[in-house]
Write a protein that holds these residues in place. Structure first.
Motif, PDB file in Angstrom:
ATOM      1  N   ILE A 192      18.539  -5.502 -46.965  1.00  0.00           N
ATOM      2  CA  ILE A 192      17.163  -5.561 -46.786  1.00  0.00           C
ATOM      3  C   ILE A 192      16.717  -5.956 -48.268  1.00  0.00           C
ATOM      4  N   SER A 193      16.321  -7.233 -48.494  1.00  0.00           N
ATOM      5  CA  SER A 193      15.467  -7.450 -49.886  1.00  0.00           C
ATOM      6  C   SER A 193      13.974  -7.472 -49.475  1.00  0.00           C
ATOM      7  N   HIS A 194      13.352  -6.480 -50.288  1.00  0.00           N
ATOM      8  CA  HIS A 194      11.936  -6.117 -49.910  1.00  0.00           C
ATOM      9  C   HIS A 194      11.132  -6.479 -51.206  1.00  0.00           C
ATOM     10  N   TYR A 195      10.547  -7.291 -51.189  1.00  0.00           N
ATOM     11  CA  TYR A 195       9.638  -7.612 -52.697  1.00  0.00           C
ATOM     12  C   TYR A 195       8.222  -7.893 -52.528  1.00  0.00           C
ATOM     13  N   GLN A 196       7.356  -7.860 -53.513  1.00  0.00           N
ATOM     14  CA  GLN A 196       6.047  -7.944 -53.361  1.00  0.00           C
ATOM     15  C   GLN A 196       5.759  -9.717 -53.634  1.00  0.00           C
ATOM     16  N   LEU A 197       4.882 -10.345 -52.956  1.00  0.00           N
ATOM     17  CA  LEU A 197       4.336 -11.534 -53.267  1.00  0.00           C
ATOM     18  C   LEU A 197       4.022 -11.725 -54.536  1.00  0.00           C
ATOM     19  N   THR A 198       4.136 -12.597 -55.309  1.00  0.00           N
ATOM     20  CA  THR A 198       3.520 -12.781 -56.515  1.00  0.00           C
ATOM     21  C   THR A 198       3.205 -14.181 -56.440  1.00  0.00           C
ATOM     22  N   GLN A 223       4.430  -0.326 -51.440  1.00  0.00           N
ATOM     23  CA  GLN A 223       5.779  -0.357 -51.962  1.00  0.00           C
ATOM     24  C   GLN A 223       6.137   1.422 -51.865  1.00  0.00           C
ATOM     25  N   GLU A 224       5.556   2.095 -52.273  1.00  0.00           N
ATOM     26  CA  GLU A 224       6.034   3.462 -52.090  1.00  0.00           C
ATOM     27  C   GLU A 224       6.141   3.812 -50.409  1.00  0.00           C
ATOM     28  N   HIS A 225       5.314   3.554 -50.005  1.00  0.00           N
ATOM     29  CA  HIS A 225       5.544   3.940 -48.254  1.00  0.00           C
ATOM     30  C   HIS A 225       6.709   3.350 -47.768  1.00  0.00           C
ATOM     31  N   CYS A 226       6.951   2.044 -48.121  1.00  0.00           N
ATOM     32  CA  CYS A 226       8.219   1.288 -47.512  1.00  0.00           C
ATOM     33  C   CYS A 226       9.369   1.640 -48.055  1.00  0.00           C
ATOM     34  N   GLN A 227       9.428   2.108 -49.286  1.00  0.00           N
ATOM     35  CA  GLN A 227      10.795   2.570 -50.082  1.00  0.00           C
ATOM     36  C   GLN A 227      11.085   3.875 -49.385  1.00  0.00           C
ATOM     37  N   ALA A 228      10.247   4.523 -48.935  1.00  0.00           N
ATOM     38  CA  ALA A 228      10.478   5.936 -47.885  1.00  0.00           C
ATOM     39  C   ALA A 228      11.029   5.471 -46.720  1.00  0.00           C
ATOM     40  N   LEU A 229      10.494   4.620 -46.269  1.00  0.00           N
ATOM     41  CA  LEU A 229      10.991   4.175 -44.883  1.00  0.00           C
ATOM     42  C   LEU A 229      12.352   3.795 -44.980  1.00  0.00           C
ATOM     43  N   LEU A 230      12.854   2.698 -45.826  1.00  0.00           N
ATOM     44  CA  LEU A 230      13.903   2.261 -46.132  1.00  0.00           C
ATOM     45  C   LEU A 230      15.095   3.372 -46.496  1.00  0.00           C
ATOM     46  N   ALA A 231      14.871   4.177 -47.081  1.00  0.00           N
ATOM     47  CA  ALA A 231      15.599   5.445 -47.490  1.00  0.00           C
ATOM     48  C   ALA A 231      16.131   6.045 -46.092  1.00  0.00           C
ATOM     49  N   GLN A 232      14.851   6.325 -45.447  1.00  0.00           N
ATOM     50  CA  GLN A 232      15.060   7.290 -44.320  1.00  0.00           C
ATOM     51  C   GLN A 232      16.074   6.448 -43.149  1.00  0.00           C
ATOM     52  N   ALA A 233      15.874   5.160 -43.098  1.00  0.00           N
ATOM     53  CA  ALA A 233      16.694   4.297 -42.175  1.00  0.00           C
ATOM     54  C   ALA A 233      18.081   3.995 -42.712  1.00  0.00           C
ATOM     55  N   GLY A 234      18.542   4.633 -44.071  1.00  0.00           N
ATOM     56  CA  GLY A 234      19.938   4.451 -44.523  1.00  0.00           C
ATOM     57  C   GLY A 234      20.189   3.434 -45.431  1.00  0.00           C
ATOM     58  N   TYR A 235      19.120   2.839 -45.864  1.00  0.00           N
ATOM     59  CA  TYR A 235      19.157   1.616 -46.832  1.00  0.00           C
ATOM     60  C   TYR A 235      18.956   2.177 -48.231  1.00  0.00           C
ATOM     61  N   ALA A 236      19.825   2.412 -49.089  1.00  0.00           N
ATOM     62  CA  ALA A 236      19.757   2.892 -50.475  1.00  0.00           C
ATOM     63  C   ALA A 236      19.422   1.845 -51.520  1.00  0.00           C
ATOM     64  N   GLN A 237      18.246   2.186 -52.112  1.00  0.00           N
ATOM     65  CA  GLN A 237      17.793   1.176 -53.298  1.00  0.00           C
ATOM     66  C   GLN A 237      18.948   1.068 -54.373  1.00  0.00           C
ATOM     67  N   TYR A 238      19.142  -0.269 -54.689  1.00  0.00           N
ATOM     68  CA  TYR A 238      20.215  -0.272 -56.036  1.00  0.00           C
ATOM     69  C   TYR A 238      19.755  -1.208 -56.896  1.00  0.00           C
ATOM     70  N   GLU A 239      18.757  -1.771 -56.773  1.00  0.00           N
ATOM     71  CA  GLU A 239      18.023  -2.586 -57.629  1.00  0.00           C
ATOM     72  C   GLU A 239      16.378  -2.812 -57.338  1.00  0.00           C
ATOM     73  N   VAL A 240      15.758  -3.490 -58.065  1.00  0.00           N
ATOM     74  CA  VAL A 240      14.180  -3.273 -58.008  1.00  0.00           C
ATOM     75  C   VAL A 240      13.825  -3.659 -56.553  1.00  0.00           C
ATOM     76  N   SER A 241      14.216  -4.739 -55.879  1.00  0.00           N
ATOM     77  CA  SER A 241      13.897  -5.232 -54.436  1.00  0.00           C
ATOM     78  C   SER A 241      14.975  -5.133 -53.828  1.00  0.00           C
ATOM     79  N   ALA A 242      16.333  -4.593 -53.905  1.00  0.00           N
ATOM     80  CA  ALA A 242      17.430  -4.622 -52.913  1.00  0.00           C
ATOM     81  C   ALA A 242      17.811  -3.469 -52.455  1.00  0.00           C
TER      82      ALA A 242
END
Length: 386
Positions: A192-198, A223-242
């Motif tokens: 999942i790529s998860h990034y902020q609209l700019t 951002q903080e809330h979604c990062q926690a949800l991604l981690a709980q679902a088994g998606y490890a962050q390896y880059e700013v938005s990846a």
């Protein structure tokens, strides 16, 4: 220090889309009438022939079809590009071959043919599963089409699928951002790529910002809330938005962030090559407009520019990429990819470490801290004058 030749990737730019999105600053052009698929593939292969002397004998470890909307190209043309490229360059066994896909252009039967052509990873530009958000973003698909397209791809045998999602969208709430992720999780993508609209310069949104864009505090909460949800679902962050499941990081993008090499073919495509014999780093880009590109491809006129990255600029370029990675980089990798001694960045490293933005372990690996990931641009800027 001698420059060490890094892994090589191939980027292929397919510039047309159905409709230009108001937030998009990529080199994409609305397709009007029948698109010149045959002529453009001929141009791509001529472009590759022209660049081949920069990469003689090297192995390609990943291929990425970006756009525009690559899935506008019927599978037989993707097949012809890959056949032509693999006849000119050695493809590594298991080479990752990614194609960006718009759910609004997905069709039954096509995914099987893309797989047969050699594509083994798909990246879906979903952006949101909320129909109101999709309309405000100017997307041509709705949430039902998005879910159906991903399932079609999975039914066709694709198990390496990325979903692009954005947050801090016009009129989006924290609950809506969470719901987007929950619907993504239900599809069980590998990445999942998860990034902020700019609001990028020279876009419709920059000229006329939409109402209801969340402020900085609300965006940070998302951002903080979604990062926690991604981690709980088994998606490890390896880059700013990846974020990825184990072993499913995007090899192509990792090569960018590790300051690897890549050939770029197509209108507006960018490449970066390490020229070992000359101990030089070259950036090359192609002219942007498809009509001009079609005329010039295969000739010097297709080159929009060549830029030799002098040694004093390499630390900044390297950090612009490497400091996006959660795992950072080793000082040995810095030396190999830039041809510079680690001593040239010692003052800036000390400053970043003292500020709490970076940490260095005993093995010489430098990583951004949680604080550093909030201030990536500031940390990178320290290396402008290395």
């Amino acid at each position: 220090m001698p420059l060490t030749t890094p892994p090589l990737s191939l980027y292929v730019h397919l510039p047309w889309c159905v409709r230009k999105c108001p937030y998009c600053d990529f080199n994409s052009h609305e397709g009007k009438g029948a698109l010149p698929f045959d002529t453009y593939v001929d141009a791509l292969l001529a472009d590759l022939d022209h660049d081949l002397p920069l990469a003689w004998g090297r192995t390609v470890h990943s291929v990425f079809f970006g756009g525009g909307t690559p899935s506008l190209f019927p599978p037989e043309f993707i097949d012809r590009i890959l056949q032509g490229a693999s006849a000119r360059l050695r493809f590594a066994p298991g080479c990752e071959i990614t194609m960006e896909t718009n759910p609004g252009t997905a069709e039954h039967g096509r995914f099987e043919l893309y797989r047969s052509a050699g594509v083994n990873r798909l990246s879906f530009g979903i952006q949101s599963f909320d129909d109101g958000c999709l309309q405000r973003l100017g997307r041509i698909h709705d949430s039902g089409e998005a879910e159906a397209a991903v399932k079609m791809a999975q039914d066709a045998g694709f198990d390496n699928v990325n979903l692009d999602l954005m947050y801090a969208l016009p009129q989006q709430t924290l609950a809506m951002a969470e719901q987007d992720l929950e619907r993504a999780f239900a599809l069980q993508p590998a990445h999942i790529s998860h990034y902020q609209l700019t609001l990028e310069p020279n876009t419709m949104f920059a000229a006329k910002p939409p109402a209801g864009i969340p402020d900085d505090d609300a965006s940070w909460d998302m951002q903080e809330h979604c990062q926690a949800l991604l981690a709980q679902a088994g998606y490890a962050q390896y880059e700013v938005s990846a974020y990825a499941r184990p072993g499913r990081q995007c090899a192509h993008n990792l090569n960018y962030w590790r300051y690897g090499d890549y050939l770029g073919i197509g209108a507006g495509a960018h490449g970066k090559l390490t020229l070992g014999a000359e101990q030089a780093v070259l950036r090359r880009w192609k002219i942007k407009h498809p009509t001009q590109y079609l005329v010039q491809a295969g000739h010097a006129g297709a080159i929009g520019g060549d830029d030799r990255i002098e040694p004093e600029r390499r630390p900044f370029e390297y950090m612009l990429n490497a400091l996006r990675l959660v795992d950072g980089f080793t000082l040995g990798e810095f030396e190999a990819r830039t041809g510079l001694d680690r001593g040239v960045i010692e003052p800036q490293l000390r400053q970043a470490i003292d500020t709490g933005w970076l940490v260095e372990d005993a093995a010489g690996r430098v990583r951004p801290t949680d604080l550093g990931r909030r201030f990536t641009n500031d940390a990178v800027a320290l290396f402008l004058d290395s």
